[in-house]
Design a protein around this motif. Structure first.
Motif, PDB file in Angstrom:
ATOM      1  N   GLN A 110      71.397  38.633  36.699  1.00  0.00           N
ATOM      2  CA  GLN A 110      69.839  37.643  36.839  1.00  0.00           C
ATOM      3  C   GLN A 110      69.400  37.733  35.689  1.00  0.00           C
ATOM      4  OE1 GLN A 110      67.866  39.911  40.064  1.00  0.00           O
ATOM      5  NE2 GLN A 110      65.981  39.168  39.071  1.00  0.00           N
ATOM      6  N   HIS A 111      69.571  38.953  34.856  1.00  0.00           N
ATOM      7  CA  HIS A 111      68.630  38.896  33.517  1.00  0.00           C
ATOM      8  C   HIS A 111      69.282  38.006  32.475  1.00  0.00           C
ATOM      9  CE1 HIS A 111      66.408  42.079  35.067  1.00  0.00           C
ATOM     10  NE2 HIS A 111      67.230  42.938  35.340  1.00  0.00           N
ATOM     11  N   GLY A 112      70.774  37.874  32.681  1.00  0.00           N
ATOM     12  CA  GLY A 112      71.447  36.940  32.061  1.00  0.00           C
ATOM     13  C   GLY A 112      71.185  35.358  31.938  1.00  0.00           C
ATOM     14  N   ILE A 113      70.738  35.196  33.444  1.00  0.00           N
ATOM     15  CA  ILE A 113      70.381  33.937  33.613  1.00  0.00           C
ATOM     16  C   ILE A 113      69.215  33.621  33.043  1.00  0.00           C
ATOM     17  CG2 ILE A 113      69.618  32.365  35.579  1.00  0.00           C
ATOM     18  CD1 ILE A 113      71.880  33.613  37.207  1.00  0.00           C
ATOM     19  N   VAL A 114      68.398  34.641  32.965  1.00  0.00           N
ATOM     20  CA  VAL A 114      66.731  34.367  32.316  1.00  0.00           C
ATOM     21  C   VAL A 114      66.933  34.340  31.020  1.00  0.00           C
ATOM     22  CG1 VAL A 114      64.649  35.362  31.749  1.00  0.00           C
ATOM     23  CG2 VAL A 114      65.607  35.804  33.904  1.00  0.00           C
ATOM     24  N   LEU A 115      67.966  35.008  30.291  1.00  0.00           N
ATOM     25  CA  LEU A 115      68.318  34.906  28.864  1.00  0.00           C
ATOM     26  C   LEU A 115      68.669  33.310  28.729  1.00  0.00           C
ATOM     27  CD1 LEU A 115      70.003  37.375  26.913  1.00  0.00           C
ATOM     28  CD2 LEU A 115      70.356  34.959  26.372  1.00  0.00           C
ATOM     29  N   PHE A 116      69.754  33.010  29.140  1.00  0.00           N
ATOM     30  CA  PHE A 116      70.480  31.531  28.952  1.00  0.00           C
ATOM     31  C   PHE A 116      69.542  30.455  29.362  1.00  0.00           C
ATOM     32  CE2 PHE A 116      74.084  34.285  28.323  1.00  0.00           C
ATOM     33  CZ  PHE A 116      74.673  33.513  27.257  1.00  0.00           C
ATOM     34  N   THR A 117      68.642  30.433  30.341  1.00  0.00           N
ATOM     35  CA  THR A 117      67.747  29.612  30.770  1.00  0.00           C
ATOM     36  C   THR A 117      66.830  29.415  29.551  1.00  0.00           C
ATOM     37  OG1 THR A 117      67.972  30.043  33.069  1.00  0.00           O
ATOM     38  CG2 THR A 117      65.734  28.796  32.516  1.00  0.00           C
ATOM     39  N   ARG A 118      66.201  30.248  29.080  1.00  0.00           N
ATOM     40  CA  ARG A 118      65.497  30.398  27.796  1.00  0.00           C
ATOM     41  C   ARG A 118      66.196  29.861  26.560  1.00  0.00           C
ATOM     42  NH1 ARG A 118      60.480  29.750  26.240  1.00  0.00           N
ATOM     43  NH2 ARG A 118      59.827  30.577  24.151  1.00  0.00           N
ATOM     44  N   LEU A 119      67.475  29.803  26.570  1.00  0.00           N
ATOM     45  CA  LEU A 119      68.251  29.442  25.435  1.00  0.00           C
ATOM     46  C   LEU A 119      68.592  28.079  25.350  1.00  0.00           C
ATOM     47  CD1 LEU A 119      70.034  30.189  22.875  1.00  0.00           C
ATOM     48  CD2 LEU A 119      71.906  30.351  24.640  1.00  0.00           C
ATOM     49  N   PHE A 120      68.756  27.532  26.655  1.00  0.00           N
ATOM     50  CA  PHE A 120      68.942  26.082  26.884  1.00  0.00           C
ATOM     51  C   PHE A 120      67.534  25.446  26.787  1.00  0.00           C
ATOM     52  CE2 PHE A 120      72.947  27.082  29.253  1.00  0.00           C
ATOM     53  CZ  PHE A 120      73.841  26.885  28.136  1.00  0.00           C
ATOM     54  N   ASP A 121      66.232  26.195  26.741  1.00  0.00           N
ATOM     55  CA  ASP A 121      65.046  25.348  26.810  1.00  0.00           C
ATOM     56  C   ASP A 121      64.805  25.331  25.312  1.00  0.00           C
ATOM     57  OD1 ASP A 121      64.677  25.402  29.643  1.00  0.00           O
ATOM     58  OD2 ASP A 121      63.098  27.206  29.679  1.00  0.00           O
ATOM     59  N   LEU A 122      65.191  26.338  24.528  1.00  0.00           N
ATOM     60  CA  LEU A 122      64.950  26.099  23.034  1.00  0.00           C
ATOM     61  C   LEU A 122      65.796  25.310  22.423  1.00  0.00           C
ATOM     62  CD1 LEU A 122      64.089  30.176  22.572  1.00  0.00           C
ATOM     63  CD2 LEU A 122      62.518  28.322  22.599  1.00  0.00           C
ATOM     64  N   ASP A 123      67.107  25.305  22.775  1.00  0.00           N
ATOM     65  CA  ASP A 123      68.070  24.434  21.875  1.00  0.00           C
ATOM     66  C   ASP A 123      68.947  23.881  23.057  1.00  0.00           C
ATOM     67  OD1 ASP A 123      69.802  23.180  20.338  1.00  0.00           O
ATOM     68  OD2 ASP A 123      70.213  25.080  19.122  1.00  0.00           O
TER      69      ASP A 123
ATOM     70  N   CYS B  21      75.333  24.184  34.601  1.00  0.00           N
ATOM     71  CA  CYS B  21      75.916  25.142  33.908  1.00  0.00           C
ATOM     72  C   CYS B  21      75.295  26.621  34.274  1.00  0.00           C
ATOM     73  CB  CYS B  21      75.477  24.979  32.388  1.00  0.00           C
ATOM     74  SG  CYS B  21      76.218  26.284  31.355  1.00  0.00           S
ATOM     75  N   LEU B  22      74.256  26.818  34.764  1.00  0.00           N
ATOM     76  CA  LEU B  22      73.787  28.246  35.089  1.00  0.00           C
ATOM     77  C   LEU B  22      74.430  28.544  36.360  1.00  0.00           C
ATOM     78  CD1 LEU B  22      70.120  27.948  33.576  1.00  0.00           C
ATOM     79  CD2 LEU B  22      71.879  29.430  32.964  1.00  0.00           C
ATOM     80  N   SER B  23      74.646  27.698  37.120  1.00  0.00           N
ATOM     81  CA  SER B  23      75.259  27.902  38.453  1.00  0.00           C
ATOM     82  C   SER B  23      76.638  27.728  38.465  1.00  0.00           C
ATOM     83  CB  SER B  23      74.758  27.073  39.565  1.00  0.00           C
ATOM     84  OG  SER B  23      75.080  25.647  39.348  1.00  0.00           O
ATOM     85  N   ALA B  24      77.332  27.679  37.288  1.00  0.00           N
ATOM     86  CA  ALA B  24      78.905  27.283  37.630  1.00  0.00           C
ATOM     87  C   ALA B  24      79.432  28.717  37.675  1.00  0.00           C
ATOM     88  CB  ALA B  24      79.280  26.602  36.247  1.00  0.00           C
ATOM     89  N   PRO B  25      80.512  29.172  38.303  1.00  0.00           N
ATOM     90  CA  PRO B  25      81.316  30.559  38.309  1.00  0.00           C
ATOM     91  C   PRO B  25      81.657  30.915  36.757  1.00  0.00           C
ATOM     92  CG  PRO B  25      81.962  29.136  40.468  1.00  0.00           C
ATOM     93  CD  PRO B  25      81.079  28.249  39.239  1.00  0.00           C
ATOM     94  N   GLU B  26      82.234  29.842  36.297  1.00  0.00           N
ATOM     95  CA  GLU B  26      82.922  30.208  34.765  1.00  0.00           C
ATOM     96  C   GLU B  26      81.845  30.707  33.823  1.00  0.00           C
ATOM     97  OE1 GLU B  26      85.299  26.684  36.366  1.00  0.00           O
ATOM     98  OE2 GLU B  26      83.018  27.287  36.340  1.00  0.00           O
TER      99      GLU B  26
ATOM    100  N   LEU C 290      78.832  31.920  34.653  1.00  0.00           N
ATOM    101  CA  LEU C 290      78.346  33.256  35.306  1.00  0.00           C
ATOM    102  C   LEU C 290      79.189  34.324  34.611  1.00  0.00           C
ATOM    103  CD1 LEU C 290      77.047  32.437  38.921  1.00  0.00           C
ATOM    104  CD2 LEU C 290      75.760  32.678  37.097  1.00  0.00           C
ATOM    105  N   ASP C 291      80.548  33.993  34.902  1.00  0.00           N
ATOM    106  CA  ASP C 291      81.423  35.126  34.053  1.00  0.00           C
ATOM    107  C   ASP C 291      81.133  35.267  32.551  1.00  0.00           C
ATOM    108  OD1 ASP C 291      83.664  36.716  34.439  1.00  0.00           O
ATOM    109  OD2 ASP C 291      85.008  35.328  33.197  1.00  0.00           O
ATOM    110  N   HIS C 292      80.645  34.307  31.947  1.00  0.00           N
ATOM    111  CA  HIS C 292      80.512  34.319  30.450  1.00  0.00           C
ATOM    112  C   HIS C 292      79.016  35.029  30.473  1.00  0.00           C
ATOM    113  CE1 HIS C 292      79.799  33.282  26.019  1.00  0.00           C
ATOM    114  NE2 HIS C 292      78.620  33.187  26.634  1.00  0.00           N
ATOM    115  N   ILE C 293      78.357  34.852  31.304  1.00  0.00           N
ATOM    116  CA  ILE C 293      77.098  35.776  31.407  1.00  0.00           C
ATOM    117  C   ILE C 293      77.130  37.120  31.676  1.00  0.00           C
ATOM    118  CG2 ILE C 293      74.799  36.368  32.582  1.00  0.00           C
ATOM    119  CD1 ILE C 293      74.344  33.406  33.282  1.00  0.00           C
ATOM    120  N   ARG C 294      78.202  37.597  32.192  1.00  0.00           N
ATOM    121  CA  ARG C 294      78.400  38.904  32.725  1.00  0.00           C
ATOM    122  C   ARG C 294      79.154  39.418  31.506  1.00  0.00           C
ATOM    123  NH1 ARG C 294      79.100  36.980  37.959  1.00  0.00           N
ATOM    124  NH2 ARG C 294      81.403  36.147  37.474  1.00  0.00           N
TER     125      ARG C 294
END
Length: 151
Positions: free
Chosen positions: A18-31, A51-56, A58-62
C-alpha cells in the motif's frame, strides 16, 4: 538518525504494498515519462493506474519495499549491501533508467513517508531518510559507473 529511521519505518511495515503504491503514484505524477520503462511481456501500460494495478508491477513494488527494508535493517553496516546495490544499479541502467530519475524517486519516497507518517514526519525524520536514500543511490550509482563504455 538511525533510531528515527527505524521507528518511522516500523510504523509503515504493516502494509508495504500500500505504501509502495503511494510512492509510485507520486513518481508517475512527477515524471509520467517513467511509465514506459515498466512493461511486462512487451505490453505498454496505457496509464499509471493500469500499471499500478498490474500483478507484475505490484511484485516490483514489493521488491522496492524489500530493498528499503534491507537498508533499514543494515543501517549500521550498509556496506554489506554494496554488491547487491551495485548490481541493482546495473539492472536499472540496463532497462533504460536515467540516473537523474533517482532524485525523483527520492522525492517520491519522502512524499510517501510524509503522507503515511503524518505528524510523525518531522524535519529530523526527513533529513535522516534523505541521508539513507543518498547512501543507497550512491551505491547503485557505483554499479552504473562500473559498466564499461559501450555496453
Amino acid at each position: 538518525q538511525r533510531a528515527l529511521i527505524r521507528e518511522s519505518w516500523g510504523r509503515l511495515s504493516g502494509s508495504p504494498e500500500q505504501h509502495g503504491i503511494v510512492l509510485f503514484t507520486r513518481l508517475f505524477d512527477l515524471d509520467p515519462d517513467l511509465l514506459p520503462l515498466f512493461q511486462y511481456n512487451c505490453k505498454q501500460f496505457a496509464s499509471p493506474q493500469e500499471c499500478l494495478s498490474a500483478p507484475e508491477f505490484l511484485d516490483h513494488i514489493r521488491k522496492v519495499m524489500l530493498v528499503i527494508d534491507a537498508a533499514v535493517s543494515h543501517l549500521e553496516n550498509l556496506s554489506c549491501l554494496e554488491d547487491y546495490l551495485c548490481n541493482l544499479g546495473k539492472k536499472h541502467q540496463a532497462v533504460g533508467v536515467k540516473i537523474e530519475s533517482f532524485s525523483t524517486v527520492g522525492e517520491s519516497l519522502l512524499y510517501m513517508l510524509e503522507k503515511c507518517l503524518g505528524t510523525a514526519f518531522s524535519p529530523e525524520v526527513q533529513e535522516a531518510w534523505s541521508k539513507l536514500y543518498s547512501a543507497v543511490v550512491n551505491a547503485m550509482r557505483r554499479g552504473w559507473d562500473a559498466l564499461p563504455e559501450g555496453d
